[in-house]
Motif scaffolding. Structure first.
Motif, PDB file in Angstrom:
ATOM      1  N   TYR A 340      -1.334 -45.243 -36.620  1.00  0.00           N
ATOM      2  CA  TYR A 340      -1.376 -46.444 -35.792  1.00  0.00           C
ATOM      3  C   TYR A 340       0.013 -47.065 -35.609  1.00  0.00           C
ATOM      4  O   TYR A 340       0.147 -48.174 -35.095  1.00  0.00           O
ATOM      5  N   ALA A 341       1.046 -46.367 -36.037  1.00  0.00           N
ATOM      6  CA  ALA A 341       2.420 -46.863 -35.890  1.00  0.00           C
ATOM      7  C   ALA A 341       3.261 -45.846 -35.125  1.00  0.00           C
ATOM      8  O   ALA A 341       2.940 -44.648 -35.085  1.00  0.00           O
ATOM      9  N   SER A 342       4.320 -46.322 -34.512  1.00  0.00           N
ATOM     10  CA  SER A 342       5.292 -45.433 -33.885  1.00  0.00           C
ATOM     11  C   SER A 342       6.570 -45.432 -34.703  1.00  0.00           C
ATOM     12  O   SER A 342       6.879 -46.412 -35.394  1.00  0.00           O
ATOM     13  N   LEU A 343       7.296 -44.344 -34.628  1.00  0.00           N
ATOM     14  CA  LEU A 343       8.438 -44.153 -35.520  1.00  0.00           C
ATOM     15  C   LEU A 343       9.637 -43.614 -34.759  1.00  0.00           C
ATOM     16  O   LEU A 343       9.515 -42.718 -33.927  1.00  0.00           O
ATOM     17  N   SER A 344      10.798 -44.160 -35.082  1.00  0.00           N
ATOM     18  CA  SER A 344      12.068 -43.628 -34.588  1.00  0.00           C
ATOM     19  C   SER A 344      12.923 -43.257 -35.791  1.00  0.00           C
ATOM     20  O   SER A 344      13.102 -44.080 -36.696  1.00  0.00           O
ATOM     21  N   VAL A 345      13.423 -42.018 -35.821  1.00  0.00           N
ATOM     22  CA  VAL A 345      14.295 -41.550 -36.904  1.00  0.00           C
ATOM     23  C   VAL A 345      15.523 -40.914 -36.266  1.00  0.00           C
ATOM     24  O   VAL A 345      15.424 -39.891 -35.592  1.00  0.00           O
ATOM     25  N   GLU A 346      16.667 -41.522 -36.465  1.00  0.00           N
ATOM     26  CA  GLU A 346      17.922 -41.022 -35.892  1.00  0.00           C
ATOM     27  C   GLU A 346      18.985 -40.954 -36.980  1.00  0.00           C
ATOM     28  O   GLU A 346      18.963 -41.743 -37.924  1.00  0.00           O
ATOM     29  N   HIS A 347      19.897 -40.002 -36.840  1.00  0.00           N
ATOM     30  CA  HIS A 347      20.983 -39.962 -37.812  1.00  0.00           C
ATOM     31  C   HIS A 347      22.282 -40.413 -37.179  1.00  0.00           C
ATOM     32  O   HIS A 347      22.499 -40.260 -35.981  1.00  0.00           O
ATOM     33  N   ASP A 348      23.126 -40.979 -38.019  1.00  0.00           N
ATOM     34  CA  ASP A 348      24.418 -41.484 -37.589  1.00  0.00           C
ATOM     35  C   ASP A 348      25.481 -40.551 -38.158  1.00  0.00           C
ATOM     36  O   ASP A 348      25.353 -39.342 -38.074  1.00  0.00           O
ATOM     37  N   ALA A 349      26.510 -41.084 -38.781  1.00  0.00           N
ATOM     38  CA  ALA A 349      27.587 -40.249 -39.320  1.00  0.00           C
ATOM     39  C   ALA A 349      27.069 -39.342 -40.430  1.00  0.00           C
ATOM     40  O   ALA A 349      26.137 -39.688 -41.148  1.00  0.00           O
ATOM     41  N   HIS A 350      27.659 -38.157 -40.552  1.00  0.00           N
ATOM     42  CA  HIS A 350      27.306 -37.263 -41.641  1.00  0.00           C
ATOM     43  C   HIS A 350      28.509 -36.392 -41.984  1.00  0.00           C
ATOM     44  O   HIS A 350      29.422 -36.221 -41.184  1.00  0.00           O
ATOM     45  N   GLY A 351      28.500 -35.839 -43.183  1.00  0.00           N
ATOM     46  CA  GLY A 351      29.584 -34.969 -43.620  1.00  0.00           C
ATOM     47  C   GLY A 351      29.133 -34.097 -44.770  1.00  0.00           C
ATOM     48  O   GLY A 351      28.254 -34.476 -45.540  1.00  0.00           O
ATOM     49  N   ALA A 352      29.725 -32.928 -44.867  1.00  0.00           N
ATOM     50  CA  ALA A 352      29.339 -31.960 -45.890  1.00  0.00           C
ATOM     51  C   ALA A 352      29.955 -32.309 -47.236  1.00  0.00           C
ATOM     52  O   ALA A 352      30.949 -33.034 -47.319  1.00  0.00           O
ATOM     53  N   GLY A 353      29.345 -31.785 -48.297  1.00  0.00           N
ATOM     54  CA  GLY A 353      29.922 -31.912 -49.626  1.00  0.00           C
ATOM     55  C   GLY A 353      31.128 -31.005 -49.791  1.00  0.00           C
ATOM     56  O   GLY A 353      31.375 -30.107 -48.977  1.00  0.00           O
ATOM     57  N   THR A 354      31.875 -31.226 -50.867  1.00  0.00           N
ATOM     58  CA  THR A 354      33.132 -30.510 -51.075  1.00  0.00           C
ATOM     59  C   THR A 354      33.247 -30.028 -52.512  1.00  0.00           C
ATOM     60  O   THR A 354      32.863 -30.729 -53.448  1.00  0.00           O
ATOM     61  N   LEU A 355      33.783 -28.823 -52.670  1.00  0.00           N
ATOM     62  CA  LEU A 355      34.107 -28.278 -53.984  1.00  0.00           C
ATOM     63  C   LEU A 355      35.539 -27.776 -53.985  1.00  0.00           C
ATOM     64  O   LEU A 355      36.028 -27.261 -52.977  1.00  0.00           O
ATOM     65  N   VAL A 356      36.211 -27.923 -55.103  1.00  0.00           N
ATOM     66  CA  VAL A 356      37.534 -27.328 -55.265  1.00  0.00           C
ATOM     67  C   VAL A 356      37.411 -26.180 -56.264  1.00  0.00           C
ATOM     68  O   VAL A 356      36.406 -26.035 -56.957  1.00  0.00           O
ATOM     69  N   ASP A 357      38.441 -25.359 -56.314  1.00  0.00           N
ATOM     70  CA  ASP A 357      38.459 -24.222 -57.230  1.00  0.00           C
ATOM     71  C   ASP A 357      38.594 -24.730 -58.658  1.00  0.00           C
ATOM     72  O   ASP A 357      39.650 -25.233 -59.064  1.00  0.00           O
ATOM     73  N   ALA A 358      37.514 -24.603 -59.426  1.00  0.00           N
ATOM     74  CA  ALA A 358      37.506 -25.134 -60.789  1.00  0.00           C
ATOM     75  C   ALA A 358      38.381 -24.328 -61.743  1.00  0.00           C
ATOM     76  O   ALA A 358      38.594 -24.753 -62.886  1.00  0.00           O
ATOM     77  N   THR A 359      38.881 -23.180 -61.285  1.00  0.00           N
ATOM     78  CA  THR A 359      39.761 -22.370 -62.134  1.00  0.00           C
ATOM     79  C   THR A 359      41.229 -22.545 -61.769  1.00  0.00           C
ATOM     80  O   THR A 359      42.090 -21.880 -62.359  1.00  0.00           O
ATOM     81  N   ALA A 360      41.529 -23.422 -60.822  1.00  0.00           N
ATOM     82  CA  ALA A 360      42.906 -23.595 -60.353  1.00  0.00           C
ATOM     83  C   ALA A 360      43.812 -24.114 -61.483  1.00  0.00           C
ATOM     84  O   ALA A 360      43.428 -25.072 -62.180  1.00  0.00           O
ATOM     85  N   PRO A 361      44.986 -23.550 -61.642  1.00  0.00           N
ATOM     86  CA  PRO A 361      45.905 -23.999 -62.710  1.00  0.00           C
ATOM     87  C   PRO A 361      46.277 -25.463 -62.604  1.00  0.00           C
ATOM     88  O   PRO A 361      46.523 -26.122 -63.611  1.00  0.00           O
ATOM     89  N   VAL A 362      46.309 -26.004 -61.376  1.00  0.00           N
ATOM     90  CA  VAL A 362      46.716 -27.399 -61.212  1.00  0.00           C
ATOM     91  C   VAL A 362      45.743 -28.353 -61.915  1.00  0.00           C
ATOM     92  O   VAL A 362      46.150 -29.423 -62.389  1.00  0.00           O
ATOM     93  N   LEU A 363      44.469 -27.978 -62.040  1.00  0.00           N
ATOM     94  CA  LEU A 363      43.522 -28.831 -62.755  1.00  0.00           C
ATOM     95  C   LEU A 363      43.888 -28.960 -64.214  1.00  0.00           C
ATOM     96  O   LEU A 363      43.828 -30.049 -64.795  1.00  0.00           O
ATOM     97  N   ARG A 364      44.269 -27.842 -64.831  1.00  0.00           N
ATOM     98  CA  ARG A 364      44.694 -27.883 -66.227  1.00  0.00           C
ATOM     99  C   ARG A 364      45.978 -28.695 -66.374  1.00  0.00           C
ATOM    100  O   ARG A 364      46.160 -29.418 -67.358  1.00  0.00           O
ATOM    101  N   TYR A 365      46.845 -28.570 -65.394  1.00  0.00           N
ATOM    102  CA  TYR A 365      48.130 -29.264 -65.454  1.00  0.00           C
ATOM    103  C   TYR A 365      47.923 -30.780 -65.431  1.00  0.00           C
ATOM    104  O   TYR A 365      48.484 -31.504 -66.268  1.00  0.00           O
ATOM    105  N   VAL A 366      47.107 -31.278 -64.510  1.00  0.00           N
ATOM    106  CA  VAL A 366      46.946 -32.727 -64.385  1.00  0.00           C
ATOM    107  C   VAL A 366      46.061 -33.287 -65.501  1.00  0.00           C
ATOM    108  O   VAL A 366      46.070 -34.511 -65.730  1.00  0.00           O
ATOM    109  N   SER A 367      45.286 -32.442 -66.161  1.00  0.00           N
ATOM    110  CA  SER A 367      44.431 -32.940 -67.240  1.00  0.00           C
ATOM    111  C   SER A 367      45.174 -33.160 -68.536  1.00  0.00           C
ATOM    112  O   SER A 367      44.654 -33.772 -69.469  1.00  0.00           O
ATOM    113  N   GLN A 368      46.404 -32.672 -68.638  1.00  0.00           N
ATOM    114  CA  GLN A 368      47.156 -32.786 -69.885  1.00  0.00           C
ATOM    115  C   GLN A 368      47.723 -34.182 -70.096  1.00  0.00           C
ATOM    116  O   GLN A 368      48.000 -34.887 -69.156  1.00  0.00           O
TER     117      GLN A 368
END
Length: 368
Positions: A340-368
C-alpha cells in the motif's frame, strides 16, 4: 611544537572551505590558492587543477634529485559545515588549545593531518635533509565524493610519478597513529516511502490510515538481523578475503577495551569478529545516517505523515562493486516495501574500497 605547523594550522583552520555549501565556493577557491602559493614559496612547482566540479585541486612537485624515490602526499582542504550552535565551545573556525588539544574545524579532518606532512617537508628542505622527491595532491571535494580527483587521475595519470602515497585521513586510536592497509568504499542511498499524497489530521484519520513515518521505521529494520548483522541477500558478494599479512596489520588496530572511550558507546557490535580493525576493513555495513518526516518545529502539528525519507550509507568491502551492492540493497528494499506504499530508491555518490600491498617494505619502515 613545530612553529611552522602551528602557524599553518591556525591559518587554514580559519579558512571556511566548506565544500558541501555553494555559498562557500569563494572560500574554497581562496584556500586552494593559499596552499598553492605557500608550496611555491618553499620551492615546489605548484598549480591549481580545475575540473567540471566546483573546487580546484592543488598539485605540486618538488624534485630533490632525478634518481630519488618519489612520495605523494595526499590530503583534502575541504571540511564539513560547522557553527558554534552545533555544540562547539568557541568559533569552530578559530583554532583554540583546550586540554592539551588543538581544536578547530578541519584539525582532525583533514587539514591537521596533511599540514603535518607539509610542515615536515618544509623543515627538511630548509635543513637540506630531504631525501625524497615529493608530490602533493590536495583536493577540495572529498566531502562531496571526490569526483574531481577521479577525473584528474583518469585523465592525467602521467602527472603522478610517485611509487608511494602517504594518506593521513584517519583517527588517532589510543592516542597513537594507525597504519591502515585498507579502507571500505561507500554507496550513498536515498530512500523515500509514500503512503498518501498528503498529510492527514490525526484526530480525524488516526488509526485508520498508514503513517509513512511508522512504515519507514518498520521497513528499515529489515536491513539488519537482531544481532546487528546484515539481512540483505548477497550483501557480501565479491568481498575480498584478507590474506594473513592483511589480517595481521588489521589486528594491530583499535582494541575492544578502549572502544567505549573512543566512541562514547557502551558496546561494539559483532564482538566475535577476529578484530575490530579487521571488521572496519573487511566487513560491509549499512548505516541509517538521516531520517525525515512530518513536522519538527516548535509545538505540535497533529498530522499523519504521507511520506518519509531516509539516507543510507553503505560501506562496502574492497573487491566489491558499488553498483552491484546498490542493486542488492534496492532489491531488498523493494521486496520489503508494503504493497500500500510507493517507494523511491536512488543512489548518490559511491566509491570502491581500497587495499594496499601488505607486504610492501615501506609499511615496515614507517611502523618502526
Amino acid at each position: 611544537m613545530n612553529p611552522t605547523y602551528f602557524s599553518l594550522l591556525r591559518r587554514f583552520v580559519g579558512m571556511q572551505s566548506i565544500s558541501t555549501d555553494p555559498t562557500f565556493i569563494p572560500q574554497c577557491q581562496a584556500t586552494a590558492e593559499a596552499l598553492s602559493e605557500w608550496l611555491t614559496g618553499i620551492g615546489f612547482e605548484s598549480e591549481l587543477i580545475h575540473t567540471n566540479t566546483q573546487h580546484p585541486l592543488v598539485f605540486a612537485r618538488y624534485i630533490h634529485t632525478a634518481d630519488a624515490p618519489t612520495c605523494l602526499i595526499y590530503g583534502h582542504y575541504d571540511v564539513q559545515p560547522a557553527v558554534q550552535a552545533d555544540g562547539w565551545q568557541h568559533d569552530p573556525f578559530t583554532l583554540q588549545e583546550a586540554g592539551g588539544y588543538l581544536v578547530g574545524r578541519g584539525s582532525t579532518d583533514n587539514k591537521g593531518q596533511f599540514l603535518i606532512h607539509l610542515a615536515t617537508v618544509a623543515e627538511l628542505i630548509a635543513s637540506n635533509r630531504l631525501a625524497w622527491n615529493i608530490e602533493v595532491l590536495i583536493e577540495g571535494d572529498e566531502e562531496n565524493g571526490s569526483e574531481a580527483i577521479v577525473q584528474f587521475l583518469t585523465s592525467h595519470p602521467e602527472k603522478i610519478q610517485a611509487t608511494t602515497a602517504l594518506i593521513s585521513d584517519g583517527e588517532l586510536h589510543d592516542l597513537k597513529p594507525q597504519i591502515e592497509v585498507g579502507f571500505r568504499g561507500t554507496v550513498q542511498i536515498n530512500v523515500q516511502l509514500t503512503t498518501s499524497d498528503r498529510d492527514l489530521h490525526s484526530g480525524i484519520f488516526g488509526g485508520t490510515v498508514p503513517n509513512a513515518a511508522h512504515e519507514l521505521v518498520r521497513f528499515l529494520t529489515t536491513l539488519h538481523n537482531s544481532d546487528g548483522s546484515l539481512a540483505v541477500a548477497h550483501i557480501t558478494e565479491g568481498a575480498h578475503q584478507p590474506t594473513p599479512e592483511e589480517q595481521a596489520w588489521a589486528d594491530l588496530g583499535t582494541k575492544p577495551e578502549t572502544y567505549p572511550r573512543l566512541t562514547g558507546t557502551k558496546i561494539h557490535w559483532h564482538p566475535s569478529s577476529s578484530s575490530l580493525g579487521s571488521q572496519l576493513i573487511f566487513q560491509p555495513t549499512i548505516e541509517i545516517i538521516g531520517l525525515g518526516s512530518g513536522y519538527m518545529g516548535e509545538g505540535f502539528r497533529n498530522s499523519i505523515s504521507g511520506s518519509a525519507a531516509a539516507k543510507l550509507n553503505v560501506r562496502i568491502v574492497p573487491g566489491q562493486d558499488a553498483q552491484t551492492v546498490f542493486e542488492h540493497n534496492k532489491q531488498h528494499l523493494t521486496t520489503h516495501c508494503p504493497e500500500y506504499a510507493s517507494l523511491s530508491v536512488e543512489h548518490d555518490a559511491h566509491g570502491a574500497g581500497t587495499l594496499v600491498d601488505a607486504t610492501a617494505p615501506v609499511l615496515r619502515y614507517v611502523s618502526q
